[in-house]
Design a protein around this motif. Structure first.
Motif: not given
Length: 144
Positions: A65-73, A97-111
């Protein structure tokens, strides 16, 4: 650095890279019983890895369903634009268009997402617990 489709033979190296990320960032919050399975959710349609000198340094997946998942570096290579390149790879493959979700604890990812033009469209509570033992607050984003 080469970004290419993930193969079954990459999974052990992906788990090794994920362990480095989890140690540095608590992503995922709780280490899964089956990390290879966690990297391969049922709705995964494609996944890519960033490889350099034979080592997996980054990973991203795309669901049906066009969601980005398991992104990490991995921490050692951050700041080299690798997350952006992985997202560009997914965007080119999806063609939508893509979508994703991120935990509020992931400050660096959100930024990072917000600097990259992703737009927050809502927030919900997850069915898993954050570091404080409460249902995690997930922010939902759509691609630029």
């Amino acid at each position: 650095m080469n970004i290419r489709p993930r193969t079954p033979g990459d999974l052990a190296a992906c788990v090794e890279a994920l362990a480095k990320v989890q140690a540095a960032d608590r992503y995922p919050v709780d280490w899964p019983d089956d990390p290879g399975g966690w990297l391969t959710p049922d709705d995964l349609t494609e996944a890519w890895v960033a490889v350099e000198a034979g080592a997996v340094l980054g990973h991203v997946g795309l669901t049906g369903d066009a969601e980005v998942t398991r992104l990490f570096v991995t921490p050692a290579v951050r700041g080299r634009g690798l997350a952006a390149r992985l997202l560009d790879t997914v965007r080119a493959a999806a063609g939508t268009p893509l979508k994703l979700e991120v935990s509020s604890e992931g400050g660096a990812a959100i930024a990072f997402y917000e600097r990259s033009g992703w737009r927050r469209v809502g927030s919900t509570r997850a069915d898993w617990l954050n570091a404080a033992g409460e249902p995690a607050l997930l922010h939902h984003y759509v691609s630029p």
